[in-house]
Enzyme design. Structure first.
Site, PDB file in Angstrom:
ATOM      1  N   THR A  79       0.986  -1.148   0.105  1.00 40.70           N
ATOM      2  CA  THR A  79      -0.147  -0.101   0.021  1.00 40.70           C
ATOM      3  C   THR A  79       0.895   1.234  -0.036  1.00 40.70           C
ATOM      4  OG1 THR A  79      -1.354  -1.470   1.382  1.00 40.70           O
ATOM      5  CG2 THR A  79      -2.044   1.265   1.045  1.00 40.70           C
TER       6      THR A  79
ATOM      7  N   ARG B  60       7.970  -2.250   2.731  1.00 44.46           N
ATOM      8  CA  ARG B  60       8.129  -2.511   4.255  1.00 44.46           C
ATOM      9  C   ARG B  60       8.574  -3.962   4.451  1.00 44.46           C
ATOM     10  NH1 ARG B  60       3.259   1.197   6.670  1.00 44.46           N
ATOM     11  NH2 ARG B  60       3.735   2.962   5.493  1.00 44.46           N
TER      12      ARG B  60
ATOM     13  N   SER C  44       6.328   4.073   8.371  1.00 45.76           N
ATOM     14  CA  SER C  44       4.951   4.752   8.964  1.00 45.76           C
ATOM     15  C   SER C  44       4.961   4.792  10.553  1.00 45.76           C
ATOM     16  CB  SER C  44       3.933   4.557   8.102  1.00 45.76           C
ATOM     17  OG  SER C  44       2.838   5.380   8.478  1.00 45.76           O
ATOM     18  N   HIS C  45       3.921   4.027  10.678  1.00 44.59           N
ATOM     19  CA  HIS C  45       3.431   3.773  12.113  1.00 44.59           C
ATOM     20  C   HIS C  45       3.787   2.638  12.758  1.00 44.59           C
ATOM     21  CE1 HIS C  45       0.861   2.262   9.231  1.00 44.59           C
ATOM     22  NE2 HIS C  45       0.445   1.379  10.100  1.00 44.59           N
TER      23      HIS C  45
ATOM     24  N   LYS D 122      10.012   4.049   0.274  1.00 45.10           N
ATOM     25  CA  LYS D 122       8.762   4.286  -0.810  1.00 45.10           C
ATOM     26  C   LYS D 122       9.383   5.562  -1.823  1.00 45.10           C
ATOM     27  CE  LYS D 122       5.607   7.127   0.566  1.00 45.10           C
ATOM     28  NZ  LYS D 122       4.296   7.811   1.229  1.00 45.10           N
TER      29      LYS D 122
ATOM     30  N   ASP E 118       1.987  10.215  13.610  1.00 45.31           N
ATOM     31  CA  ASP E 118       2.711   8.876  13.715  1.00 45.31           C
ATOM     32  C   ASP E 118       4.447   8.879  13.341  1.00 45.31           C
ATOM     33  OD1 ASP E 118       2.427   9.635  10.873  1.00 45.31           O
ATOM     34  OD2 ASP E 118       2.295   7.629  10.275  1.00 45.31           O
TER      35      ASP E 118
ATOM     36  N   ASP F 282       6.353   9.047  10.811  1.00 42.52           N
ATOM     37  CA  ASP F 282       6.743   9.716   9.644  1.00 42.52           C
ATOM     38  C   ASP F 282       5.836  11.089   9.384  1.00 42.52           C
ATOM     39  OD1 ASP F 282       4.779   8.314   8.638  1.00 42.52           O
ATOM     40  OD2 ASP F 282       5.377   8.525   6.754  1.00 42.52           O
TER      41      ASP F 282
ATOM     42  N   ASP G 111       2.733  11.706   8.670  1.00 39.12           N
ATOM     43  CA  ASP G 111       1.600  12.107   7.915  1.00 39.12           C
ATOM     44  C   ASP G 111       0.214  11.564   8.580  1.00 39.12           C
ATOM     45  OD1 ASP G 111       1.934   9.134   7.886  1.00 39.12           O
ATOM     46  OD2 ASP G 111       2.237   8.953   5.593  1.00 39.12           O
ATOM     47  N   ARG G 112       0.270  11.048   9.721  1.00 37.06           N
ATOM     48  CA  ARG G 112      -1.081  10.483  10.162  1.00 37.06           C
ATOM     49  C   ARG G 112      -1.406  11.638  11.448  1.00 37.06           C
ATOM     50  NH1 ARG G 112      -2.340   4.138  10.660  1.00 37.06           N
ATOM     51  NH2 ARG G 112      -1.745   3.799   8.706  1.00 37.06           N
TER      52      ARG G 112
ATOM     53  N   THR H 252      -7.838   2.143  -0.893  1.00 39.52           N
ATOM     54  CA  THR H 252      -6.909   2.517   0.009  1.00 39.52           C
ATOM     55  C   THR H 252      -5.604   2.649  -0.254  1.00 39.52           C
ATOM     56  OG1 THR H 252      -8.392   1.031   1.771  1.00 39.52           O
ATOM     57  CG2 THR H 252      -5.947   1.535   2.265  1.00 39.52           C
TER      58      THR H 252
ATOM     59  N   GLU I  62      -9.901   6.725   6.528  1.00 38.08           N
ATOM     60  CA  GLU I  62     -10.338   6.492   8.137  1.00 38.08           C
ATOM     61  C   GLU I  62      -9.051   6.026   9.035  1.00 38.08           C
ATOM     62  OE1 GLU I  62      -9.307   3.028   9.017  1.00 38.08           O
ATOM     63  OE2 GLU I  62      -8.681   3.019   6.906  1.00 38.08           O
ATOM     64  N   SER I  63      -7.960   5.675   8.234  1.00 37.19           N
ATOM     65  CA  SER I  63      -6.757   5.358   8.783  1.00 37.19           C
ATOM     66  C   SER I  63      -6.014   6.637   9.586  1.00 37.19           C
ATOM     67  CB  SER I  63      -6.057   4.287   8.021  1.00 37.19           C
ATOM     68  OG  SER I  63      -5.665   5.002   7.068  1.00 37.19           O
TER      69      SER I  63
ATOM     70  N   LYS J   3      -0.646  12.603   2.964  1.00 38.44           N
ATOM     71  CA  LYS J   3      -1.589  13.078   3.984  1.00 38.44           C
ATOM     72  C   LYS J   3      -0.472  13.714   4.984  1.00 38.44           C
ATOM     73  CE  LYS J   3      -1.341   8.337   6.022  1.00 38.44           C
ATOM     74  NZ  LYS J   3      -1.329   7.441   4.941  1.00 38.44           N
TER      75      LYS J   3
ATOM     76  N   ARG K 169      -8.785  -6.729   8.080  1.00 42.41           N
ATOM     77  CA  ARG K 169      -9.340  -5.513   8.643  1.00 42.41           C
ATOM     78  C   ARG K 169     -10.831  -5.519   8.219  1.00 42.41           C
ATOM     79  NH1 ARG K 169      -4.976  -2.663   9.789  1.00 42.41           N
ATOM     80  NH2 ARG K 169      -3.254  -2.089   8.367  1.00 42.41           N
TER      81      ARG K 169
HETATM   82  C1  G1P Z   1      -2.903   1.239   5.944  1.00 43.19           C
HETATM   83  C2  G1P Z   1      -4.030   2.065   5.888  1.00 43.19           C
HETATM   84  C3  G1P Z   1      -4.104   3.023   4.700  1.00 43.19           C
HETATM   85  C4  G1P Z   1      -2.894   3.837   4.529  1.00 43.19           C
HETATM   86  C5  G1P Z   1      -1.721   3.103   4.545  1.00 43.19           C
HETATM   87  C6  G1P Z   1      -0.576   3.840   4.762  1.00 43.19           C
HETATM   88  O1  G1P Z   1      -2.965   0.508   4.837  1.00 43.19           O
HETATM   89  O2  G1P Z   1      -5.166   1.170   6.126  1.00 43.19           O
HETATM   90  O3  G1P Z   1      -5.460   3.654   4.740  1.00 43.19           O
HETATM   91  O4  G1P Z   1      -3.011   4.495   3.555  1.00 43.19           O
HETATM   92  O5  G1P Z   1      -1.620   2.206   5.785  1.00 43.19           O
HETATM   93  O6  G1P Z   1      -0.438   4.479   5.863  1.00 43.19           O
HETATM   94  P1  G1P Z   1      -3.194  -1.101   4.901  1.00 43.19           P
HETATM   95  O7  G1P Z   1      -2.323  -1.774   5.999  1.00 43.19           O
HETATM   96  O8  G1P Z   1      -4.616  -1.295   5.318  1.00 43.19           O
HETATM   97  O9  G1P Z   1      -2.872  -1.754   3.455  1.00 43.19           O
HETATM   98 ZN    ZN Z   2       2.816   7.616   8.543  1.00 46.09          ZN
END
Ligand code: G1P
Ligand code: ZN
Length: 545
Positions: free
Chosen positions: A18, A22, A113-114, A126, A278, A280, A282-283, A346, A366-367, A378, A498
Site C-alpha cells: 500500500t 516494508r 510509518s506507524h 518508498k 505517527d 513519519d 503523515d497521520r 485504500t 479512516e486510518s 497526507k 481489516r
Molecule cells: C494502511 C491504511 C491505509 C494507509 C496505509 C499507509 O494500509 O489502512 O489507509 O494509506 O496504511 O499509511 P493497509 O495496511 O490497510 O494496507
Molecule cells: Zn505514516
C-alpha cells in the site's frame, strides 16, 4: 571517488505494498537488499538521471545507513542534485513539499510509518514521483519488475556524507544540499492558516492543549511550529525527542497506542484539545476534552468548514475524495456543497491523479489520514493546525463542533476491527469465500438487516483510466450501514484482516450513543458472514479503532 559496479542477484518479494516496500530491519540489512531496490528505482525512473532527488526519513533505526547508501548510489547513477534533510530526517509531508518546491524529479522516503522501529522491527522505503506523491501502481510495478531481473548495481567506494551540518557539498558529480527539515514546511503552513488567530488561542488562559509526537519525527516540527512560532507553552509537545525505536512504543496515533495522550483529555481537568502524529508525520488523531473525533468525521468537518480557513477561502473547493473504507460522512457534506466526491481504493497514491488534475481539494482515509492539495501526502500537523484554526475562529469546544456537525448532516458511527498476524492462507481463503458468495448476498436478511449490495471494489481512475481490482469486499445494507473487509497491504507479519463497520444515524436524539453498542449488531453480522472465528481461529480482533 570511484564508481563501482557490484554484482547482485534478485531477492524474492520486493513488490511495494500500500505504501512502499516494508520489511523487518534484518531483511533490509542483508547485503544488496536495499541496493537492489534502489538501483531498480534508478533503472526505471530515467528523469532522475541528471535530475534532482529529495531524500529523508522518519529517523527510525537504519535511517542513517540507508540514507548513506542511497546517496552513494544516486551519485554513482548520475543524479545531479540531492536535497537531504539534516540528519537524514524529513517528515513524509515535508518531503512531498520539497519535491514540489524544488521541482525535483522524485524523492525517497525512509519510513515504515506507524510500524514500530528498532533492530528487530520494521523499516521501509518508498519512491515519490515529481508531483510529490507516492508513485502510482504502474511505477511501483515497473520498479518491482526490475528487482526480479537485476544483476548489478552502481555505487561509490566506501564514502560517507556528513548529514549533520547544513550546507552544500559534492559527492562525485552530485551536489548534496543538507537542509533544515522544518523551515520550508513551516513556511508552507503559514500560507494556509491564520497564525495570529491560532497564537491568540494558544496563549489564552482558557485553552490548553497537548501534542504527542510519540518519539517520532513530528517532535521536531511540532516543537518549532506550535511552541516556538505559535507561542504554545513549553511542554505542549510531549514525547518530542525522535528516537530510533520510538522509545519502544508503537508510533501510531490512535486510542490504543496514544493512551498517554488520551488520558490527558479525560475528566473535568482534561485538556481542551489534544493531537498526535505517527512515525513519519503523515497521520493525525484529533481529541477534545473527553472526546474522540473519528478520522472520517474529521475529514467531513474540515470540508464543511474550509470557508473559515484563509488558505481555502481563497480557492474554489474542487471536490473531495475518501478511501473506500472511510465512512460516508464526507459524502453528505459534498452533496450539500454540490461538489464531486470520489471513492478510491485504500492508499494515498490513489488521490494523486485527482489532486494533480484539480478534481479534488481535500481527501482522507479512516486510518487517521487527512490532507489537501498543498502537498501530495497526507499531513498530520496540517490537520492539527486546521483544527486549531477552526477552534480559534469558532471559539467552541471540539465536542460542540462535532455534535453540531452531526445534527446538520447526521452521524456516521464508525469502527474498525483488525485481526493482526493471522495465517496468510487462512486470510486469503476467508476473502475468497466471501468473494464466492457476493452474488447471492443482495436481498438477504441477516439479523434484521437487509443487504442491498455486495461487491469486490474496483476503481477506474477518472484521470488516467487505469483500473484497480480487488480492493476490498463491500457489503451495504438498505439503512445506509456498511461492512467492509480487506487485507492490509502494509503488514510485515502474516496477514492482517481489516473489518470496517459503519452505521448512519440521522436523528439527533440518537446521536449520543456509545459507538460499541451501536456497532455491536454489525460486528456480529460481520463475524458470521466471513466466518472469522472458524477460518482464522480468532474470536476477537487484536486492535479496535
Ligand atoms: C494502511 C491504511 C491505509 C494507509 C496505509 C499507509 O494500509 O489502512 O489507509 O494509506 O496504511 O499509511 P493497509 O495496511 O490497510 O494496507
Ligand atoms: Zn505514516
Amino acid at each position: 571517488m570511484q564508481i563501482v559496479k557490484i554484482d547482485s542477484t534478485p531477492f524474492n518479494g520486493q513488490r511495494p505494498g500500500t505504501s512502499g516496500l516494508r520489511r523487518k530491519v534484518k531483511i533490509f540489512q542483508q547485503p544488496h537488499y536495499l541496493e537492489n531496490f534502489v538501483q531498480s528505482i534508478f533503472d526505471t525512473q530515467q528523469p532522475l538521471i541528471g535530475g534532482t532527488l529529495v531524500v529523508g526519513g522518519d529517523g527510525r533505526y537504519y535511517n542513517r545507513e540507508a540514507t548513506q547508501t542511497i546517496l552513494r548510489m544516486a551519485a554513482a547513477n548520475g543524479v545531479a542534485r540531492a536535497i537531504v534533510g539534516q540528519g537524514g530526517l524529513l517528515s513524509t509531508p515535508a518531503l512531498s513539499h520539497l519535491i514540489r518546491k524544488h521541482q525535483a524529479q522524485g524523492g525517497i522516503v525512509l519510513s515504515a510509518s506507524h510500524n514500530p522501529g528498532g533492530p528487530n522491527e520494521d523499516f521501509g522505503i518508498k519512491f515519490n514521483t515529481a508531483n510529490g506523491g507516492p508513485a502510482a501502481e504502474t511505477v511501483t510495478e515497473a520498479i518491482y519488475q526490475r528487482t526480479t531481473e537485476i544483476s548489478d548495481y552502481k555505487t561509490l567506494d566506501n564514502i560517507e556524507t556528513d548529514l549533520d551540518h547544513i550546507g552544500t557539498s559534492r559527492l562525485s558529480g552530485m551536489q548534496i544540499e543538507i537542509i533544515d527539515p522544518v523551515t520550508d514546511y513551516a513556511a508552507l503552513m503559514q500560507t494556509l492558516f491564520d497564525f495570529d488567530c491560532i497564537r491568540r488561542l494558544l496563549r489564552s488562559n482558557h485553552f490548553s492543549m497537548r501534542f504527542d509526537a510519540m518519539h517520532a519525527i513530528t517532535g521536531v516540527y511540532a516543537t518549532h511550529i506550535l511552541e516556538e512560532v505559535l507561542g504554545a507553552p513549553a511542554g505542549t509537545v510531549i514525547n518530542r525527542r525522535p528516537l530510533p525505536d520510538f522509545g519502544g512504543g508503537h508510533p501510531d496515533p490512535n486510542l490504543v497506542h496514544a493512551h498517554e495522550l488520551v488520558s490527558m483529555t479525560q475528566g473535568h481537568n482534561g485538556v481542551d484539545f489534544a493531537a498526535a502524529s505517527d512515525g513519519d508525520g503523515d497521520r493525525n488523531m484529533i481529541l477534545g476534552q473527553n472526546f474522540f473525533v473519528t478520522p472520517s468525521d474529521s475529514l467531513a468537518i474540515i470540508v464543511a468548514n474550509a470557508h473559515l480557513i484563509p488558505g481555502y477561502q481563497k480557492q474554489k473547493i474542487d471536490g473531495v475524495a475518501r478511501s473506500m473504507p472511510t465512512s460516508q460522512a464526507v459524502d453528505r457534506v459534498a452533496g450539500k456543497l454540490g461538489i464531486d466526491c470520489f471513492e478510491t481504493p485504500t492508499g494515498w497514491k490513489f488521490f494523486g491523479n485527482l489532486l494533480d488534475a484539480g478534481r479534488i481539494t481535500f481527501c482522507g482515509e479512516e486510518s487517521f489520514g487527512t490532507g489537501s492539495n498543498h502537498v501530495r501526502e497526507k499531513d498530520g500537523l496540517w490537520a492539527v493546525l486546521f483544527w486549531l484554526n477552526l477552534l480559534a475562529v469558532k471559539q467552541q469546544s471540539v465536542a460542540t463542533i462535532v455534535q453540531d456537525h452531526w445534527r446538520e448532516f447526521g452521524r456516521n458511527y464508525y469502527t474498525r476491527h483488525d485481526y493482526e498476524a493471522v495465517d496468510k492462507t487462512a486470510a486469503t481463503q476467508l476473502m475468497q469465500h466471501l468473494r464466492n458468495r457476493l452474488e447471492a448476498l443482495p436481498g438477504a436478511q441477516i439479523e434484521g438487516h437487509t443487504i442491498e449490495y455486495a461487491d469486490d471494489f474496483a476503481y477506474a481512475d477518472p484521470v488516467d483510466n487505469s483500473c484497480s481490482q480487488h480492493q476490498g469486499i463491500r457489503i451495504g445494507f438498505t439503512d445506509g450501514s456498511r461492512i467492509i473487509y480487506r487485507l492490509s497491504g502494509t503488514g510485515t507479519q502474516g496477514a492482517t484482516l481489516r473489518v470496517y463497520l459503519e452505521a448512519y444515524e440521522a436523528a439527533p436524539e440518537k446521536q449520543q450513543q456509545a459507538t460499541a453498542s451501536v456497532m455491536a449488531p454489525f460486528v456480529s453480522i460481520a463475524r458470521k458472514l466471513a466466518q472469522i472465528a472458524q477460518k482464522t481461529g480468532r474470536d476477537r480482533p487484536t486492535v479496535i479503532t
